[in-house]
Scaffold this motif. Structure first.
Motif, PDB file in Angstrom:
ATOM      1  N   GLN A   1     -75.430  85.432   7.810  1.00 14.47           N
ATOM      2  CA  GLN A   1     -75.430  86.612   8.736  1.00 14.47           C
ATOM      3  C   GLN A   1     -74.442  87.661   8.274  1.00 14.47           C
ATOM      4  O   GLN A   1     -74.322  88.916   8.897  1.00 14.47           O
ATOM      5  CB  GLN A   1     -75.185  86.389  10.267  1.00 14.47           C
ATOM      6  CG  GLN A   1     -76.101  85.415  10.790  1.00 14.47           C
ATOM      7  CD  GLN A   1     -77.469  86.133  11.001  1.00 14.47           C
ATOM      8  OE1 GLN A   1     -77.679  87.526  11.098  1.00 14.47           O
ATOM      9  NE2 GLN A   1     -78.498  85.629  10.655  1.00 14.47           N
ATOM     10  N   GLY A   2     -73.398  87.527   7.298  1.00 16.19           N
ATOM     11  CA  GLY A   2     -72.281  88.314   6.700  1.00 16.19           C
ATOM     12  C   GLY A   2     -71.256  88.564   7.927  1.00 16.19           C
ATOM     13  O   GLY A   2     -70.690  89.652   7.589  1.00 16.19           O
ATOM     14  N   MET A   3     -70.863  87.481   8.438  1.00 19.00           N
ATOM     15  CA  MET A   3     -69.729  87.735   9.341  1.00 19.00           C
ATOM     16  C   MET A   3     -68.530  87.554   8.632  1.00 19.00           C
ATOM     17  O   MET A   3     -68.491  87.097   7.587  1.00 19.00           O
ATOM     18  CB  MET A   3     -69.888  86.714  10.481  1.00 19.00           C
ATOM     19  CG  MET A   3     -70.905  86.671  11.457  1.00 19.00           C
ATOM     20  SD  MET A   3     -70.929  85.546  12.681  1.00 19.00           S
ATOM     21  CE  MET A   3     -72.204  85.843  13.765  1.00 19.00           C
ATOM     22  N   SER A   4     -67.204  87.989   9.143  1.00 20.35           N
ATOM     23  CA  SER A   4     -66.266  88.131   8.449  1.00 20.35           C
ATOM     24  C   SER A   4     -65.455  86.502   8.398  1.00 20.35           C
ATOM     25  O   SER A   4     -66.000  85.648   9.017  1.00 20.35           O
ATOM     26  CB  SER A   4     -64.971  88.950   9.149  1.00 20.35           C
ATOM     27  OG  SER A   4     -64.681  88.271  10.461  1.00 20.35           O
ATOM     28  N   ASP A   5     -64.540  86.448   7.779  1.00 17.47           N
ATOM     29  CA  ASP A   5     -63.737  84.782   7.720  1.00 17.47           C
ATOM     30  C   ASP A   5     -63.484  84.420   9.113  1.00 17.47           C
ATOM     31  O   ASP A   5     -63.858  83.297   9.489  1.00 17.47           O
ATOM     32  CB  ASP A   5     -62.822  84.581   6.773  1.00 17.47           C
ATOM     33  CG  ASP A   5     -63.408  84.836   5.107  1.00 17.47           C
ATOM     34  OD1 ASP A   5     -64.364  84.835   5.039  1.00 17.47           O
ATOM     35  OD2 ASP A   5     -62.476  85.098   4.340  1.00 17.47           O
ATOM     36  N   LYS A   6     -62.840  85.301   9.678  1.00 19.88           N
ATOM     37  CA  LYS A   6     -62.380  84.750  11.028  1.00 19.88           C
ATOM     38  C   LYS A   6     -63.647  84.494  12.017  1.00 19.88           C
ATOM     39  O   LYS A   6     -63.516  83.585  12.751  1.00 19.88           O
ATOM     40  CB  LYS A   6     -61.483  86.206  11.706  1.00 19.88           C
ATOM     41  CG  LYS A   6     -60.046  86.195  11.035  1.00 19.88           C
ATOM     42  CD  LYS A   6     -59.322  87.196  11.645  1.00 19.88           C
ATOM     43  CE  LYS A   6     -57.942  87.464  11.157  1.00 19.88           C
ATOM     44  NZ  LYS A   6     -57.112  88.527  11.500  1.00 19.88           N
ATOM     45  N   GLN A   7     -64.511  85.365  11.980  1.00 23.83           N
ATOM     46  CA  GLN A   7     -65.748  85.014  12.597  1.00 23.83           C
ATOM     47  C   GLN A   7     -66.372  83.896  12.320  1.00 23.83           C
ATOM     48  O   GLN A   7     -66.946  82.979  13.111  1.00 23.83           O
ATOM     49  CB  GLN A   7     -66.875  86.296  12.611  1.00 23.83           C
ATOM     50  CG  GLN A   7     -66.002  87.501  13.453  1.00 23.83           C
ATOM     51  CD  GLN A   7     -67.262  88.983  13.079  1.00 23.83           C
ATOM     52  OE1 GLN A   7     -67.926  88.867  12.069  1.00 23.83           O
ATOM     53  NE2 GLN A   7     -67.343  89.770  14.197  1.00 23.83           N
ATOM     54  N   GLN A   8     -66.416  83.531  11.090  1.00 23.82           N
ATOM     55  CA  GLN A   8     -67.130  82.311  10.644  1.00 23.82           C
ATOM     56  C   GLN A   8     -66.308  81.315  10.953  1.00 23.82           C
ATOM     57  O   GLN A   8     -66.910  80.159  11.516  1.00 23.82           O
ATOM     58  CB  GLN A   8     -67.180  82.378   9.083  1.00 23.82           C
ATOM     59  CG  GLN A   8     -68.223  83.331   8.559  1.00 23.82           C
ATOM     60  CD  GLN A   8     -68.303  83.256   6.830  1.00 23.82           C
ATOM     61  OE1 GLN A   8     -67.826  82.044   6.185  1.00 23.82           O
ATOM     62  NE2 GLN A   8     -68.587  84.341   6.209  1.00 23.82           N
ATOM     63  N   ALA A   9     -65.124  81.016  10.924  1.00 22.81           N
ATOM     64  CA  ALA A   9     -64.284  80.116  11.387  1.00 22.81           C
ATOM     65  C   ALA A   9     -64.202  79.824  12.999  1.00 22.81           C
ATOM     66  O   ALA A   9     -64.403  78.797  13.506  1.00 22.81           O
ATOM     67  CB  ALA A   9     -62.678  80.658  11.283  1.00 22.81           C
ATOM     68  N   GLY A  10     -64.343  81.122  13.772  1.00 27.48           N
ATOM     69  CA  GLY A  10     -64.805  80.984  15.216  1.00 27.48           C
ATOM     70  C   GLY A  10     -66.300  80.371  15.460  1.00 27.48           C
ATOM     71  O   GLY A  10     -66.369  79.343  16.331  1.00 27.48           O
ATOM     72  N   ILE A  11     -67.196  80.752  14.572  1.00 26.99           N
ATOM     73  CA  ILE A  11     -68.454  80.137  14.888  1.00 26.99           C
ATOM     74  C   ILE A  11     -68.456  78.750  14.668  1.00 26.99           C
ATOM     75  O   ILE A  11     -68.893  77.838  15.400  1.00 26.99           O
ATOM     76  CB  ILE A  11     -69.393  81.034  14.124  1.00 26.99           C
ATOM     77  CG1 ILE A  11     -69.284  82.386  14.815  1.00 26.99           C
ATOM     78  CG2 ILE A  11     -70.716  80.363  14.117  1.00 26.99           C
ATOM     79  CD1 ILE A  11     -70.174  82.492  16.200  1.00 26.99           C
ATOM     80  N   ALA A  12     -67.851  78.084  13.624  1.00 29.95           N
ATOM     81  CA  ALA A  12     -67.948  77.021  13.100  1.00 29.95           C
ATOM     82  C   ALA A  12     -66.975  76.073  14.269  1.00 29.95           C
ATOM     83  O   ALA A  12     -67.524  75.175  14.343  1.00 29.95           O
ATOM     84  CB  ALA A  12     -66.925  77.037  11.670  1.00 29.95           C
ATOM     85  N   LEU A  13     -65.948  76.775  14.645  1.00 33.01           N
ATOM     86  CA  LEU A  13     -65.270  75.985  15.746  1.00 33.01           C
ATOM     87  C   LEU A  13     -66.068  75.705  17.046  1.00 33.01           C
ATOM     88  O   LEU A  13     -66.195  74.661  17.708  1.00 33.01           O
ATOM     89  CB  LEU A  13     -64.005  76.801  16.237  1.00 33.01           C
ATOM     90  CG  LEU A  13     -63.092  75.956  17.328  1.00 33.01           C
ATOM     91  CD1 LEU A  13     -62.541  74.525  16.883  1.00 33.01           C
ATOM     92  CD2 LEU A  13     -61.792  77.035  17.566  1.00 33.01           C
ATOM     93  N   LEU A  14     -66.740  76.869  17.148  1.00 29.72           N
ATOM     94  CA  LEU A  14     -68.032  76.682  18.570  1.00 29.72           C
ATOM     95  C   LEU A  14     -68.899  75.426  17.993  1.00 29.72           C
ATOM     96  O   LEU A  14     -69.504  74.801  18.958  1.00 29.72           O
ATOM     97  CB  LEU A  14     -68.438  77.911  18.743  1.00 29.72           C
ATOM     98  CG  LEU A  14     -69.505  78.146  19.823  1.00 29.72           C
ATOM     99  CD1 LEU A  14     -69.080  77.752  20.961  1.00 29.72           C
ATOM    100  CD2 LEU A  14     -70.130  79.462  19.736  1.00 29.72           C
ATOM    101  N   GLY A  15     -69.370  75.592  16.850  1.00 29.86           N
ATOM    102  CA  GLY A  15     -70.428  74.383  16.341  1.00 29.86           C
ATOM    103  C   GLY A  15     -69.833  73.021  16.421  1.00 29.86           C
ATOM    104  O   GLY A  15     -70.397  72.189  16.994  1.00 29.86           O
ATOM    105  N   LEU A  16     -68.583  72.835  16.086  1.00 26.71           N
ATOM    106  CA  LEU A  16     -67.886  71.767  16.335  1.00 26.71           C
ATOM    107  C   LEU A  16     -67.668  71.176  17.964  1.00 26.71           C
ATOM    108  O   LEU A  16     -67.968  69.967  18.177  1.00 26.71           O
ATOM    109  CB  LEU A  16     -66.667  71.860  15.860  1.00 26.71           C
ATOM    110  CG  LEU A  16     -65.751  70.529  16.019  1.00 26.71           C
ATOM    111  CD1 LEU A  16     -66.107  69.369  14.822  1.00 26.71           C
ATOM    112  CD2 LEU A  16     -64.120  70.662  15.589  1.00 26.71           C
TER     113      LEU A  16
END
Length: 165
Positions: free
Chosen positions: A99-114
């Motif tokens: 989706q082209g999100m920033s690194d911080k957003q990707q980390a937040g989304i990854a944490l949400l997935g976890l």
């Protein structure tokens, strides 16, 4: 089948409550004297688990019993506890990257997935129907071994009759 010895701590005609000690892998390791992980394990001590099981062998308080869990149950529980959260975390991170999100957003989304994976694993294993699937089974009682009547060995005297071989 994975088996463990447990002690009956309470009993009714229908159910028993058994207690099994949870052992760490450090207790059987040869290098535990020089290992920091072993020191931490000793600091927290052994956990005691109590389980309620059907009293199918008329067990009473103080008896030793063998409880067991099928190998497939352990595999399923491991997949739910370890693989599901990691797969959801990685999947969420990949979707965020696409989706082209920033690194911080990707980390937040990854944490949400976890977190969603951990929540899903908890819901899967606490489901009432699955709870019976994950429940250990009472396999048998441990009966004390009786001593043999004759303790004869090579060149030893028979303790029962006093005869020599």
């Amino acid at each position: 089948m994975i088996e463990e010895t447990a002690t009956v701590v309470a009993a009714t005609p229908d159910h028993i409550w058994v207690e099994a000690r949870a052992r760490s892998a450090c207790s059987s390791c040869g290098t535990q004297d020089s290992c920091a992980t072993s020191s931490v394990s000793k600091l927290f001590g052994m956990r005691r688990q109590q389980l309620r099981l059907p009293n199918q062998f008329s067990s009473s308080v103080g008896e030793q019993v063998i409880i067991g869990v099928e190998d497939q149950v352990m595999v399923t529980a491991s997949l739910a506890a370890y693989i599901l959260p990691v797969v959801l975390m990685l999947g969420a991170a990949i979707i965020a990257d696409v989706q082209g999100m920033s690194d911080k957003q990707q980390a937040g989304i990854a944490l949400l997935g976890l977190l969603l994976g951990l929540l899903g694993a908890g819901m899967l294993t606490s489901n009432r129907r699955m709870n019976r699937y994950f429940q250990p089974q009472l396999l048998r009682k441990i009966t004390p071994h009786s001593l043999p009547l004759s303790l004869k060995g090579r060149g030893e005297q028979d303790f029962i009759t006093g005869d020599t071989p």
